[in-house]
Design a protein around this motif. Sequence first.
Motif, short mmCIF file in Angstrom:
data_model
loop_
_atom_site.label_atom_id
_atom_site.label_comp_id
_atom_site.label_asym_id
_atom_site.label_seq_id
_atom_site.Cartn_x
_atom_site.Cartn_y
_atom_site.Cartn_z
N LEU A 1 7.89 -8.63 7.58
CA LEU A 1 8.49 -7.34 7.90
C LEU A 1 7.44 -6.23 7.88
O LEU A 1 7.52 -5.28 8.67
CB LEU A 1 9.62 -7.02 6.90
N TYR B 1 6.54 -3.34 10.60
CA TYR B 1 6.56 -1.93 10.18
C TYR B 1 5.34 -1.18 10.69
O TYR B 1 5.42 -0.02 11.11
CB TYR B 1 6.61 -1.89 8.65
N ARG C 1 13.38 -2.18 0.64
CA ARG C 1 14.64 -2.57 1.27
C ARG C 1 14.98 -1.62 2.42
O ARG C 1 15.38 -2.06 3.50
CB ARG C 1 15.77 -2.59 0.24
N ALA C 2 14.79 -0.32 2.18
CA ALA C 2 15.18 0.67 3.19
C ALA C 2 14.18 0.72 4.35
O ALA C 2 14.57 0.68 5.51
CB ALA C 2 15.32 2.04 2.54
N LEU D 1 11.45 -1.39 5.11
CA LEU D 1 11.09 -2.66 5.76
C LEU D 1 12.31 -3.44 6.22
O LEU D 1 12.21 -4.34 7.05
CB LEU D 1 10.28 -3.55 4.80
N GLY D 2 13.47 -3.15 5.60
CA GLY D 2 14.65 -3.98 5.84
C GLY D 2 14.59 -5.27 5.04
O GLY D 2 15.18 -6.29 5.41
N TRP D 3 13.89 -5.22 3.91
CA TRP D 3 13.70 -6.42 3.08
C TRP D 3 15.00 -6.77 2.36
O TRP D 3 15.60 -5.91 1.71
CB TRP D 3 12.59 -6.15 2.07
N THR D 4 15.42 -8.03 2.49
CA THR D 4 16.60 -8.49 1.77
C THR D 4 16.28 -9.81 1.08
O THR D 4 16.40 -10.89 1.68
CB THR D 4 17.79 -8.73 2.72
#
Length: 326
Positions: free
Chosen positions: A236, A240, A298-299, A301-304
Amino acid sequence: ARMHILVCGGAGYIGSHMARWLALRGTRVTVLDNLSTGHRAAVQWGELIEADLRDASALDRAFAAHRFDAVMHFCAKSLVAESVADPLAYYESNVGGTLSLLQAMRRHGVERLVFSSTAAVFGHPMTDRIDETHPLQPINPYGATKAMAERLLADAAAAHGLRSVALRYFNAAGASDDASIGESHHPETHLVPNVLRAALGTGPGLQVFGDDWPTPDGTCIRDYVHVDDLAQAHALALDYMDAHPGAHAFNLGNGAGFSVREVIAAAEAASGQAIPFSVQPRRAGDPAVLVAASDLARAALGWTPVHNALAPILESALRWHRAPTF
Ligand code: UFG
Protein backbone atom coordinates in the motif's frame (compact mmCIF):
# COMPACT_ATOMS: atom_id res chain seq x y z
CA ALA A 1 4.57 -3.89 -17.69
CA ARG A 2 4.89 -6.01 -14.58
CA MET A 3 6.34 -4.13 -11.59
CA HIS A 4 9.86 -5.17 -10.60
CA ILE A 5 10.91 -4.52 -7.02
CA LEU A 6 14.31 -4.87 -5.41
CA VAL A 7 13.85 -6.35 -1.94
CA CYS A 8 17.00 -5.61 0.05
CA GLY A 9 17.16 -7.99 3.00
CA GLY A 10 14.74 -10.34 1.28
CA ALA A 11 16.37 -13.42 2.83
CA GLY A 12 15.46 -12.21 6.31
CA TYR A 13 12.31 -12.72 8.31
CA ILE A 14 10.17 -9.76 7.22
CA GLY A 15 11.83 -9.30 3.82
CA SER A 16 11.19 -12.91 2.77
CA HIS A 17 7.52 -12.58 3.66
CA MET A 18 7.44 -9.41 1.59
CA ALA A 19 9.00 -11.16 -1.41
CA ARG A 20 6.43 -13.94 -1.15
CA TRP A 21 3.55 -11.48 -0.77
CA LEU A 22 4.61 -9.51 -3.87
CA ALA A 23 5.32 -12.55 -6.04
CA LEU A 24 1.97 -14.16 -5.20
CA ARG A 25 0.32 -10.97 -6.48
CA GLY A 26 2.19 -10.86 -9.77
CA THR A 27 5.09 -8.51 -8.99
CA ARG A 28 8.59 -9.47 -10.11
CA VAL A 29 11.02 -9.63 -7.18
CA THR A 30 14.81 -9.53 -7.00
CA VAL A 31 16.36 -10.07 -3.56
CA LEU A 32 19.65 -8.52 -2.47
CA ASP A 33 21.01 -9.91 0.78
CA ASN A 34 24.44 -10.55 2.28
CA LEU A 35 23.07 -13.63 4.12
CA SER A 36 24.66 -12.40 7.36
CA THR A 37 21.44 -13.22 9.21
CA GLY A 38 19.11 -14.17 6.36
CA HIS A 39 18.63 -17.63 4.87
CA ARG A 40 19.27 -18.70 1.29
CA ALA A 41 16.37 -21.15 1.68
CA ALA A 42 14.01 -18.26 2.44
CA VAL A 43 14.58 -16.79 -1.05
CA GLN A 44 11.95 -18.66 -3.07
CA TRP A 45 10.24 -15.95 -5.09
CA GLY A 46 12.94 -14.34 -7.21
CA GLU A 47 16.61 -14.15 -8.02
CA LEU A 48 19.06 -13.75 -5.12
CA ILE A 49 21.91 -11.27 -5.51
CA GLU A 50 24.30 -12.10 -2.69
CA ALA A 51 25.84 -8.73 -1.84
CA ASP A 52 26.28 -6.21 0.93
CA LEU A 53 24.47 -2.87 0.74
CA ARG A 54 27.72 -1.05 1.43
CA ASP A 55 29.29 -2.56 -1.70
CA ALA A 56 28.69 0.27 -4.19
CA SER A 57 29.95 -1.68 -7.20
CA ALA A 58 27.68 -4.62 -6.40
CA LEU A 59 24.74 -2.19 -6.19
CA ASP A 60 25.76 -0.61 -9.48
CA ARG A 61 25.77 -4.03 -11.14
CA ALA A 62 22.32 -4.87 -9.74
CA PHE A 63 20.77 -1.53 -10.74
CA ALA A 64 22.41 -1.66 -14.19
CA ALA A 65 21.15 -5.19 -14.83
CA HIS A 66 17.53 -4.42 -13.96
CA ARG A 67 15.13 -1.47 -14.18
CA PHE A 68 13.65 -1.55 -10.70
CA ASP A 69 10.40 0.38 -10.22
CA ALA A 70 11.03 0.69 -6.49
CA VAL A 71 13.15 -0.59 -3.63
CA MET A 72 12.06 -2.10 -0.33
CA HIS A 73 14.83 -1.96 2.25
CA PHE A 74 14.77 -4.52 5.07
CA CYS A 75 18.55 -4.87 5.61
CA ALA A 76 19.59 -4.10 9.16
CA LYS A 77 21.07 -5.37 12.32
CA SER A 78 18.01 -5.30 14.57
CA LEU A 79 18.67 -6.47 18.10
CA VAL A 80 18.30 -3.88 20.83
CA ALA A 81 20.62 -5.48 23.38
CA GLU A 82 23.32 -6.23 20.77
CA SER A 83 23.16 -2.60 19.66
CA VAL A 84 23.87 -1.44 23.21
CA ALA A 85 26.91 -3.73 23.36
CA ASP A 86 28.22 -3.02 19.83
CA PRO A 87 26.87 0.37 18.72
CA LEU A 88 29.45 1.14 16.04
CA ALA A 89 28.57 -2.02 14.14
CA TYR A 90 24.95 -0.84 14.16
CA TYR A 91 25.76 2.63 12.80
CA GLU A 92 28.02 1.08 10.18
CA SER A 93 25.44 -1.41 8.98
CA ASN A 94 22.16 0.46 9.39
CA VAL A 95 23.16 4.07 8.66
CA GLY A 96 26.05 3.24 6.31
CA GLY A 97 23.98 0.64 4.46
CA THR A 98 21.03 2.96 3.98
CA LEU A 99 23.31 5.78 2.81
CA SER A 100 24.96 3.50 0.27
CA LEU A 101 21.57 2.34 -1.02
CA LEU A 102 20.27 5.92 -1.39
CA GLN A 103 23.39 6.91 -3.29
CA ALA A 104 22.97 3.96 -5.66
CA MET A 105 19.28 4.73 -6.18
CA ARG A 106 20.23 8.29 -7.04
CA ARG A 107 22.97 7.21 -9.47
CA HIS A 108 20.47 4.95 -11.24
CA GLY A 109 17.37 7.16 -11.13
CA VAL A 110 15.22 4.91 -8.92
CA GLU A 111 12.97 7.22 -6.92
CA ARG A 112 10.71 5.15 -4.67
CA LEU A 113 11.71 3.47 -1.41
CA VAL A 114 9.81 1.70 1.35
CA PHE A 115 11.97 1.56 4.47
CA SER A 116 11.83 -0.75 7.51
CA SER A 117 11.77 1.42 10.57
CA THR A 118 10.83 0.54 14.10
CA ALA A 119 8.99 1.54 17.26
CA ALA A 120 12.45 1.79 18.79
CA VAL A 121 12.80 5.28 17.23
CA PHE A 122 10.45 6.63 19.92
CA GLY A 123 12.29 5.62 23.10
CA HIS A 124 10.21 5.72 26.27
CA PRO A 125 6.62 6.43 25.21
CA MET A 126 5.08 9.65 26.47
CA THR A 127 1.54 8.45 25.65
CA ASP A 128 -0.34 5.14 26.02
CA ARG A 129 -0.47 4.58 22.27
CA ILE A 130 2.30 6.01 20.11
CA ASP A 131 1.20 7.98 17.05
CA GLU A 132 3.25 9.76 14.41
CA THR A 133 3.32 13.05 16.37
CA HIS A 134 5.33 11.39 19.13
CA PRO A 135 8.92 12.75 19.28
CA LEU A 136 11.79 10.53 18.12
CA GLN A 137 13.93 10.02 21.22
CA PRO A 138 15.54 6.60 20.87
CA ILE A 139 17.00 5.07 24.04
CA ASN A 140 19.26 2.54 22.34
CA PRO A 141 21.68 2.60 19.40
CA TYR A 142 19.42 0.38 17.28
CA GLY A 143 16.58 2.90 17.50
CA ALA A 144 19.04 5.74 16.91
CA THR A 145 20.29 4.16 13.67
CA LYS A 146 16.74 3.88 12.36
CA ALA A 147 15.90 7.46 13.34
CA MET A 148 19.04 8.63 11.51
CA ALA A 149 18.07 6.63 8.44
CA GLU A 150 14.63 8.26 8.49
CA ARG A 151 16.41 11.62 8.54
CA LEU A 152 18.45 10.59 5.49
CA LEU A 153 15.20 9.79 3.68
CA ALA A 154 13.68 13.17 4.57
CA ASP A 155 16.74 15.09 3.40
CA ALA A 156 16.97 13.06 0.18
CA ALA A 157 13.29 13.73 -0.48
CA ALA A 158 13.75 17.47 -0.06
CA ALA A 159 16.93 17.74 -2.13
CA HIS A 160 16.60 15.00 -4.73
CA GLY A 161 12.90 14.18 -4.98
CA LEU A 162 13.35 10.67 -3.58
CA ARG A 163 9.90 9.42 -2.56
CA SER A 164 9.82 7.27 0.56
CA VAL A 165 7.62 5.73 3.18
CA ALA A 166 9.20 4.61 6.47
CA LEU A 167 7.12 1.99 8.24
CA ARG A 168 7.74 1.71 11.96
CA TYR A 169 6.92 -1.82 12.93
CA PHE A 170 6.10 -2.59 16.50
CA ASN A 171 6.68 -6.32 17.21
CA ALA A 172 6.58 -8.39 14.03
CA ALA A 173 5.46 -11.97 14.60
CA GLY A 174 3.78 -14.90 12.85
CA ALA A 175 4.59 -16.80 9.66
CA SER A 176 3.22 -17.29 6.14
CA ASP A 177 -0.16 -19.11 5.92
CA ASP A 178 1.40 -22.17 4.27
CA ALA A 179 4.27 -22.25 6.81
CA SER A 180 6.76 -22.27 3.92
CA ILE A 181 8.78 -19.54 5.63
CA GLY A 182 8.85 -18.21 9.18
CA GLU A 183 10.96 -16.56 11.83
CA SER A 184 14.39 -18.08 12.40
CA HIS A 185 17.30 -16.19 13.90
CA HIS A 186 20.56 -17.68 15.20
CA PRO A 187 20.75 -17.08 18.07
CA GLU A 188 17.06 -16.44 18.59
CA THR A 189 16.38 -13.52 20.93
CA HIS A 190 12.72 -12.73 20.12
CA LEU A 191 9.93 -13.56 22.51
CA VAL A 192 7.44 -15.30 20.20
CA PRO A 193 9.84 -17.87 18.69
CA ASN A 194 11.48 -18.44 22.06
CA VAL A 195 8.13 -19.08 23.75
CA LEU A 196 6.95 -21.44 21.00
CA ARG A 197 10.22 -23.35 20.83
CA ALA A 198 10.08 -23.77 24.60
CA ALA A 199 6.50 -25.10 24.22
CA LEU A 200 7.55 -27.57 21.50
CA GLY A 201 10.73 -28.64 23.28
CA THR A 202 12.84 -27.49 20.30
CA GLY A 203 14.53 -24.60 22.09
CA PRO A 204 16.09 -23.79 25.44
CA GLY A 205 14.05 -23.08 28.56
CA LEU A 206 12.28 -19.74 28.43
CA GLN A 207 13.77 -16.76 30.22
CA VAL A 208 11.65 -13.72 31.10
CA PHE A 209 13.69 -10.54 31.22
CA GLY A 210 12.36 -8.74 34.26
CA ASP A 211 9.12 -9.00 36.25
CA ASP A 212 9.58 -5.72 38.07
CA TRP A 213 8.65 -3.36 35.24
CA PRO A 214 6.02 -0.66 35.92
CA THR A 215 3.25 -2.68 34.22
CA PRO A 216 0.22 -4.51 35.71
CA ASP A 217 1.96 -7.93 35.87
CA GLY A 218 5.52 -6.59 35.99
CA THR A 219 6.53 -7.86 32.53
CA CYS A 220 7.08 -5.75 29.39
CA ILE A 221 4.14 -4.93 27.13
CA ARG A 222 4.45 -5.03 23.34
CA ASP A 223 2.15 -4.67 20.31
CA TYR A 224 2.41 -7.80 18.12
CA VAL A 225 1.65 -7.41 14.42
CA HIS A 226 1.54 -10.19 11.82
CA VAL A 227 4.34 -10.25 9.25
CA ASP A 228 1.87 -10.61 6.35
CA ASP A 229 -0.04 -7.58 7.58
CA LEU A 230 3.27 -5.70 7.47
CA ALA A 231 3.74 -6.91 3.89
CA GLN A 232 0.30 -5.60 2.97
CA ALA A 233 1.26 -2.18 4.38
CA HIS A 234 4.43 -2.07 2.24
CA ALA A 235 2.47 -2.74 -0.93
CA LEU A 236 0.00 0.00 0.00
CA ALA A 237 2.91 2.35 0.72
CA LEU A 238 4.12 1.93 -2.87
CA ASP A 239 0.70 3.00 -4.18
CA TYR A 240 0.65 5.89 -1.71
CA MET A 241 3.84 7.35 -3.18
CA ASP A 242 2.21 7.74 -6.59
CA ALA A 243 0.12 10.63 -5.27
CA HIS A 244 2.35 11.73 -2.39
CA PRO A 245 5.89 12.95 -3.12
CA GLY A 246 8.20 13.47 -0.19
CA ALA A 247 9.18 11.36 2.81
CA HIS A 248 6.45 9.85 4.97
CA ALA A 249 6.35 7.68 8.07
CA PHE A 250 3.63 5.47 9.54
CA ASN A 251 3.39 3.39 12.71
CA LEU A 252 2.29 -0.22 12.23
CA GLY A 253 0.80 -2.15 15.12
CA ASN A 254 -2.54 -3.53 16.22
CA GLY A 255 -3.02 -0.95 18.96
CA ALA A 256 -3.30 -3.59 21.70
CA GLY A 257 -0.47 -4.37 24.09
CA PHE A 258 0.26 -7.79 25.57
CA SER A 259 2.62 -8.50 28.43
CA VAL A 260 5.27 -11.20 28.27
CA ARG A 261 3.15 -13.24 30.70
CA GLU A 262 0.09 -12.82 28.46
CA VAL A 263 2.08 -14.00 25.44
CA ILE A 264 3.19 -17.07 27.39
CA ALA A 265 -0.42 -17.83 28.42
CA ALA A 266 -1.63 -17.42 24.83
CA ALA A 267 1.17 -19.70 23.59
CA GLU A 268 0.18 -22.31 26.18
CA ALA A 269 -3.39 -22.13 24.83
CA ALA A 270 -2.25 -22.38 21.20
CA SER A 271 0.13 -25.29 21.80
CA GLY A 272 -1.64 -27.15 24.60
CA GLN A 273 1.67 -27.26 26.46
CA ALA A 274 2.63 -25.76 29.80
CA ILE A 275 5.57 -23.37 29.31
CA PRO A 276 7.77 -23.03 32.39
CA PHE A 277 10.08 -20.02 32.57
CA SER A 278 12.74 -18.46 34.77
CA VAL A 279 12.75 -14.77 35.64
CA GLN A 280 16.02 -13.04 34.73
CA PRO A 281 17.24 -9.45 35.15
CA ARG A 282 15.91 -6.77 32.82
CA ARG A 283 17.48 -6.67 29.33
CA ALA A 284 19.53 -3.60 28.38
CA GLY A 285 17.73 -1.11 26.14
CA ASP A 286 14.18 -2.43 26.68
CA PRO A 287 11.38 0.09 27.29
CA ALA A 288 8.52 -1.12 29.56
CA VAL A 289 5.64 -0.56 27.12
CA LEU A 290 5.40 -0.07 23.33
CA VAL A 291 1.94 0.13 21.78
CA ALA A 292 1.10 1.73 18.43
CA ALA A 293 -1.65 4.06 17.36
CA SER A 294 -1.93 3.04 13.69
CA ASP A 295 -4.95 5.17 12.78
CA LEU A 296 -2.88 7.16 10.29
CA ALA A 297 -1.71 4.06 8.40
CA ARG A 298 -5.28 2.78 8.30
CA ALA A 299 -6.65 6.10 7.04
CA ALA A 300 -3.89 7.23 4.66
CA LEU A 301 -2.74 3.86 3.28
CA GLY A 302 -6.02 1.98 3.64
CA TRP A 303 -4.20 -0.59 5.76
CA THR A 304 -6.46 -3.27 7.24
CA PRO A 305 -4.51 -5.85 9.24
CA VAL A 306 -6.29 -9.20 9.03
CA HIS A 307 -4.43 -11.20 11.71
CA ASN A 308 -5.21 -8.57 14.30
CA ALA A 309 -5.31 -10.62 17.50
CA LEU A 310 -2.66 -12.49 19.47
CA ALA A 311 -4.11 -16.01 18.99
CA PRO A 312 -3.99 -16.15 15.15
CA ILE A 313 -0.52 -14.60 15.16
CA LEU A 314 0.78 -17.25 17.56
CA GLU A 315 -1.05 -20.06 15.73
CA SER A 316 0.56 -19.15 12.41
CA ALA A 317 3.99 -18.91 14.06
CA LEU A 318 3.39 -22.27 15.74
CA ARG A 319 2.66 -23.98 12.39
CA TRP A 320 6.10 -22.85 11.17
CA HIS A 321 7.90 -23.82 14.37
CA ARG A 322 6.44 -27.35 14.25
CA ALA A 323 8.42 -28.01 11.02
CA PRO A 324 10.94 -25.23 10.33
CA THR A 325 13.00 -25.68 7.15
CA PHE A 326 15.75 -23.24 8.08
N1 UFG B 1 11.68 -11.28 26.11
C1 UFG B 1 11.77 -12.19 27.12
N2 UFG B 1 12.37 -13.39 26.85
C2 UFG B 1 12.88 -13.71 25.64
C3 UFG B 1 12.78 -12.75 24.60
C4 UFG B 1 12.19 -11.54 24.88
O1 UFG B 1 11.33 -11.95 28.23
O2 UFG B 1 13.40 -14.82 25.46
C5 UFG B 1 11.01 -10.00 26.35
C6 UFG B 1 11.86 -8.79 26.08
O3 UFG B 1 12.60 -8.42 27.21
C7 UFG B 1 10.81 -7.77 25.69
C8 UFG B 1 9.72 -8.60 25.01
O4 UFG B 1 9.93 -9.93 25.46
O5 UFG B 1 10.26 -7.20 26.84
C9 UFG B 1 9.79 -8.57 23.51
O6 UFG B 1 11.13 -8.84 23.13
P1 UFG B 1 11.58 -9.13 21.63
O7 UFG B 1 13.04 -9.37 21.66
O8 UFG B 1 10.70 -10.17 21.04
O9 UFG B 1 11.23 -7.80 20.89
P2 UFG B 1 11.72 -6.30 21.21
O10 UFG B 1 10.52 -5.59 21.73
O11 UFG B 1 12.94 -6.21 22.02
O12 UFG B 1 12.20 -5.86 19.81
C10 UFG B 1 11.38 -5.80 18.72
C11 UFG B 1 12.27 -5.85 17.47
C12 UFG B 1 13.13 -4.64 17.40
C13 UFG B 1 12.33 -3.40 17.60
C14 UFG B 1 11.52 -3.47 18.86
C15 UFG B 1 10.67 -2.26 19.03
O13 UFG B 1 13.09 -6.99 17.50
O14 UFG B 1 13.73 -4.60 16.14
O15 UFG B 1 10.68 -4.61 18.78
O16 UFG B 1 9.86 -2.11 17.96
F1 UFG B 1 13.14 -2.34 17.71
